[in-house]
Every structure is written in structure tokens, then in C-alpha cells.
Design a protein around this motif. Structure first.
Motif, PDB file in Angstrom:
ATOM      1  N   PHE A   1      -6.658   6.585  -3.704  1.00 46.29           N
ATOM      2  CA  PHE A   1      -5.791   6.587  -2.511  1.00 46.29           C
ATOM      3  C   PHE A   1      -6.544   5.805  -1.442  1.00 46.29           C
ATOM      4  CE2 PHE A   1      -3.350   9.875   0.366  1.00 46.29           C
ATOM      5  CZ  PHE A   1      -2.337   8.968   0.556  1.00 46.29           C
ATOM      6  N   ALA A   2      -5.938   4.710  -0.974  1.00 47.96           N
ATOM      7  CA  ALA A   2      -6.624   3.853   0.000  1.00 47.96           C
ATOM      8  C   ALA A   2      -5.641   3.307   1.021  1.00 47.96           C
ATOM      9  CB  ALA A   2      -7.306   2.686  -0.708  1.00 47.96           C
ATOM     10  N   THR A   3      -6.122   3.078   2.238  1.00 48.09           N
ATOM     11  CA  THR A   3      -5.287   2.506   3.294  1.00 48.09           C
ATOM     12  C   THR A   3      -6.080   1.448   4.034  1.00 48.09           C
ATOM     13  OG1 THR A   3      -3.746   3.099   5.083  1.00 48.09           O
ATOM     14  CG2 THR A   3      -5.901   4.155   5.131  1.00 48.09           C
TER      15      THR A   3
ATOM     16  N   ALA B   1     -10.326   6.891  -1.811  1.00 48.11           N
ATOM     17  CA  ALA B   1     -10.551   8.301  -2.110  1.00 48.11           C
ATOM     18  C   ALA B   1     -10.272   8.535  -3.592  1.00 48.11           C
ATOM     19  CB  ALA B   1      -9.631   9.173  -1.260  1.00 48.11           C
TER      20      ALA B   1
ATOM     21  N   THR C   1      -0.776   1.169   2.287  1.00 53.65           N
ATOM     22  CA  THR C   1      -1.432   2.308   1.651  1.00 53.65           C
ATOM     23  C   THR C   1      -1.037   2.302   0.185  1.00 53.65           C
ATOM     24  OG1 THR C   1      -1.252   3.495   3.738  1.00 53.65           O
ATOM     25  CG2 THR C   1      -1.799   4.805   1.794  1.00 53.65           C
ATOM     26  N   VAL C   2      -2.029   2.442  -0.663  1.00 57.43           N
ATOM     27  CA  VAL C   2      -1.817   2.254  -2.093  1.00 57.43           C
ATOM     28  C   VAL C   2      -2.380   3.441  -2.863  1.00 57.43           C
ATOM     29  CG1 VAL C   2      -2.538   0.808  -4.056  1.00 57.43           C
ATOM     30  CG2 VAL C   2      -1.778  -0.276  -1.930  1.00 57.43           C
ATOM     31  N   THR C   3      -1.637   3.885  -3.862  1.00 52.34           N
ATOM     32  CA  THR C   3      -2.188   4.817  -4.836  1.00 52.34           C
ATOM     33  C   THR C   3      -2.633   4.027  -6.055  1.00 52.34           C
ATOM     34  OG1 THR C   3      -0.056   5.155  -5.904  1.00 52.34           O
ATOM     35  CG2 THR C   3      -0.656   6.720  -4.180  1.00 52.34           C
TER      36      THR C   3
END
Lengths: 311, 311
Positions: free
Chosen positions: B43-45, B31, B132-134
């Protein structure tokens, strides 16, 4: 077998520490990170497992989705922050009701102004839903570690309703007798408290603005969660009273968990009434003491156990 | 039974759309959100399930942790961004080797400068790890949807090594014959490509800086993942060649997945060589065409199927 909190401590020791004392990495409800342009970013993740955190024979797929979102949003609330965006990872078998699960996720996202902006869908035999949420906080977030002896302990609502609701749902499922003294509406309220818990975002902001020194969300149970504040703040806990939700027991209020109310500490002269003027008034339940071993209610020790995963 | 991508489309239709055309909600690798002070937040998971994404009889707990981190970091790389912070949610049974799992998580966090700042540990019968990573991106991230007919298609490395490595590990486990023509070092390289894939963060940044119009990470397989770019960009795909990793087959390179190389499109005159001057040179594999139905390799249609979860 190792307890959850002992395991968290062991893993935490393997992780690098934050280089910056204003950042919080591991050990609080949400991580606190710097935000470009000022204020803080919050970052939290929580997983719900069907059969562990929610029984799909008793509550719906939509309730599971709602709970996954709310349990993570509650972690942001417990820092005095506001949720911003969520991503959702769903593991589960073919045939699971993803659409209904997402209905509950979207309801919570809408209710809390925290849109779902991404996700992942993977197959697994079990249903495991992980909600990860970013939040923001314009001022210093409230950690678990700042309570001082003499601070007053507050909770944002009566406790035990979720555990009582689960007890009623289980009893109903096996055709148990209806409990006496509770109206249809009372029963509905308790069951809803279990199926659709509420994150206390507004209350968390109010507590922060009133000068709260420590805060936690009540996911594991009041006794266990106040224990976390006590351990991290190096204070004792002397409770005078515990507000028990109508239809719940004292044991459910102390140890039931998943109420997602907030417990917080604040100096005696903190302007609580002013900060909560448009919100349900919080309950004053006790004080922090200098006796680090103290965990008492009405002068008697209370059991500190709550929900803990085993490793 | 519904395919993964059909289900994602169905769920996406239930979610609110971004109010801002510069934001990406759902449907890309990560995202894209506004960041205070300029630039974008990513933003990804991603979830890995033991037995689905990694076989713990063939690779280690540390490899599972590594892969969970790298698969999500790769989503940030595929936007041309850089990872910042991670949170990890682990569901699993008592007795699982959490310590070794975290060893791999911490190795990846260190390698990619993406510290783990929070997490959750819950019990489940199956092992399900969600990272989950920013991330941040100083300029416009590269989406899947910007390719134009005439753009050149590139990949950042040879493909199929992960699938070939898995094939070798499976063969070894049942005492199968050693493949001919491969040295010990070749075998080690292939097995490592499966156990410890590499996210291409630097390459993603270089592709963005060179003016990439669309990009994706190769998690499902080149054929399937180029199909996503083609669908979202409304272009056809005409491949001239596919770089096959030494010891892998063309089928593994086209359909194997989990190589985590990047595929990207860029105008013919994009300064690729300059942008990749200190990086492994990417491979030019074909062009985007105006024939939306085209999916060809050397003039023949290629099969578009790759890994897809079933719902």
C-alpha cells in the motif's frame, strides 16, 4: 465550466470498466475489489483542501487532519464495510503545523481502528491532505444503485449540524450576536459537528445487515446525495420529513453537506429496529417511487443542488 | 525549517507501531500488510505537485498524470511486488486539463496493469495529484533494512537521464544552444526519461527472486536513496562506479533523482544473472561495508544530499 459530476462521468468514460460484475470501479462511495480468501476489499480516497473544505481561521490543524480521515472512512461506511488501513499524503508549505495535523489524523485512526501505515509529505503553497483507506466487507457491499420503487428511505441521524456549526463559527469570528434559544452546550455540539464530524461505520454495517438496497454518505447534502441514489437506482424520491439537527435550518439539513450521516434505502419489511438495537435509531424520511423525476418533500419539489466542485 | 526525513521521523514517533513484525508501517517505499489467503498486500501513496515535481511549461498534463501513477507504482516495485489497483485524487483549479491529465493516468494504468478504480476531484488553486496504489507480493517483500556488510550493491539501469532531460527542456525553453555530441534521438531519449519515467516492476520482482536483502527506488537520487538503505540497514556504502546515462553528468546520476531505477543489495553469490535473464542486466556499483559512516565512490566521500522537501 463543467460541474463535478458531469466531469466525473466524462472521465469515467475514458477509464476501462471492471471485467467482473461483482467489482465496482468508479462511481460509488468506494471501489469494491475481490479479496483473497473471500469477502470484498474496499478502496476509497478523499482530499480536503484548506480554505475549501476547512477554514483554518475557524477550526484547527488537528480538525483538518481528523476531517481528512473521517471523510474517507465515511466512504467505506457508506458501503457497509469497515476501515482497515490508511495512507496519508500531505502537500503544504514549510511552517504548516504538521504535528498538530497528525494529532487529528492519529485521533481518527485510533477512534476508527484504521491505523496510518504510510504516507507522503511534499511541499506546495496550499495545504492539500489526501487520505486513502482500505476496508473490508464480509458480504456484498451496499452500492448506490440497488434501490427499488417502494423501498423506504432512512437517514442515520439529524442533519444540518455541520452547516449550522460553520455558520456559528463564522458569525463568532466577526463578533456576530449569539443566536437566541441555544445553550452553550447546544452551540458547542453544533461547532463540534462541523470541526469533528463522525463517520457512521456501525450504522453502515447495521444497514447492510438489515438488507439495505442502496446507501450513500451525506457529504454533499441530503438533496444532492439522494439524487445520486435516485439517478443510479432509477427511482424517484418522495420525502415525508427531514430530521433537522437542533439549531440548524431545513435548508442546512437539505443542502448543507458534511454531516457524514448515511442515507439508505431498504424494503418496507427490513428488520431495521433489530439491526440498530444498540445504535441510535435511524429516521424514516420517505420512500422511493417509480416516477424517476420525482424529488419531493411533503408534496413540494425540493432543490437538488448541493456542494459541487467546478471544472 | 525541518528537513523532510527528520519530519517523517518525528511524525512516525507519534504513530502506533505495527503489532506484527511481518508488517511494515511507515518508513519503507510501501507499507506491507497481511493479505487474506496468504502473501502480502502492499500500500503506497505519492503526490506530485505542478511546479514542484513537474513544470507544465516544459511537459504536458498527460506527463503529469503518467508521473503521478509511475512514482507510486515504483514504490510497489521497490518492495519486489506488483501493482494491482489505483485510486487518484486530483486537486486543482477550474480550467485545468483534466482530460489530458487522465490520458496520462490511463496510459500508465494500462502499461502497468494497474486499473484506476476510484478517485476524488476537488478544487484548489494549485494542481496536486495523489496516486495511491495497492500491490501484492507472493513472498516476503524486500525492505530497506536487510542489507549486510559484504552485500553487493546493484542498480537496474544507468542514472541521471531524468535530470539531464529536465536540464535540456529548460535550456530549450529559453532558446539555449543545443548540446554538442548528442543526436536528435539522444535528446529525445533524455527528455522522455524526464517526462515519462519508467517504473521497474519486473526488475524489482527479479531482484526479490534473486535474494535481494534491501531495495529502494531512486526517486530522490542515488546518493540520498542509498543513504536510506545504509541508515536502515546499518551498513556503509562503498561505490566503485556509477553508471551515468548517455548525455547526463555524474552529478545528475548521483543526485538528480526521479530516474525510478531500483537500487538493491544482494549477497555476492546471489543468482542475479539468472533472475534478470530476460531483463536489462543490472549494474554492479559497489558493496556494503561495516563502516557505518562510509559513503564513498572510488575511495572519495560522495555528497549525500538529494531532493528533500522542507517543513
Amino acid at each position: 465550466v463543467t460541474g463535478e459530476f458531469e466531469m466525473i462521468d466524462a472521465l469515467r468514460a475514458r477509464l476501462p470498466r471492471s471485467p467482473d460484475p461483482n467489482q465496482v470501479w468508479i462511481g460509488d462511495d468506494a471501489a469494491v475489489l475481490p479479496q483473497h480468501g473471500g469477502g470484498c476489499m474496499l478502496f476509497a480516497t478523499d482530499t480536503v483542501v484548506a480554505g475549501v473544505h476547512a477554514d483554518l481561521d475557524l477550526t484547527g490543524w488537528d480538525d483538518l487532519g481528523w476531517k481528512a480521515m473521517v471523510s474517507t472512512i465515511s466512504d467505506v461506511a457508506a458501503m457497509g464495510g469497515e476501515p482497515r488501513h490508511a495512507v496519508i499524503a500531505v502537500a503544504g508549505p514549510p511552517g504548516m503545523d504538521l504535528t498538530k495535523l497528525y494529532d487529528g489524523i492519529v485521533e481518527a485512526a485510533t477512534a476508527y481502528g484504521c491505523p496510518v501505515v504510510g504516507g507522503d509529505l511534499v511541499n506546495a503553497a496550499e495545504v492539500v491532505v489526501t487520505a486513502t483507506v482500505t476496508g473490508t466487507c464480509p458480504a456484498a457491499p451496499v452500492q448506490r444503485s440497488g434501490a427499488k420503487a417502494g423501498d423506504v428511505i432512512w437517514v442515520t441521524g439529524p442533519l444540518g449540524a455541520s452547516a449550522a456549526g460553520l455558520r456559528l463559527l463564522r458569525s463568532e469570528a466577526v463578533g456576530g450576536p449569539a443566536p437566541t434559544g441555544l445553550s452553550r452546550e447546544d452551540l458547542r455540539t453544533l461547532k463540534l459537528a462541523h470541526a469533528r464530524p463522525t463517520a457512521r461505520v456501525r450504522a453502515g454495517v447495521a444497514a447492510r445487515q438489515a438488507g439495505a438496497t442502496a446507501m450513500i454518505d451525506l457529504s454533499d447534502g441530503l438533496a444532492a446525495d439522494l439524487g445520486h441514489i435516485a439517478d443510479m437506482s432509477s427511482v424517484g424520491v418522495r420525502l415525508e420529513t427531514v430530521p433537522v439537527a437542533y439549531g440548524a435550518t431545513l435548508a442546512e439539513a437539505l443542502g448543507g453537506g458534511e454531516d457524514y450521516e448515511l442515507a439508505f434505502c431498504a424494503p418496507e419489511d427490513a428488520p431495521i429496529e433489530k439491526a440498530f438495537v444498540e445504535l441510535p435509531r435511524p429516521f424514516r424520511i420517505g420512500v422511493c417511487t417509480g416516477d424517476l423525476a420525482e424529488r419531493s418533500l411533503g408534496g413540494e419539489p425540493f432543490p437538488v443542488s448541493g456542494w459541487e466542485h467546478r471544472w
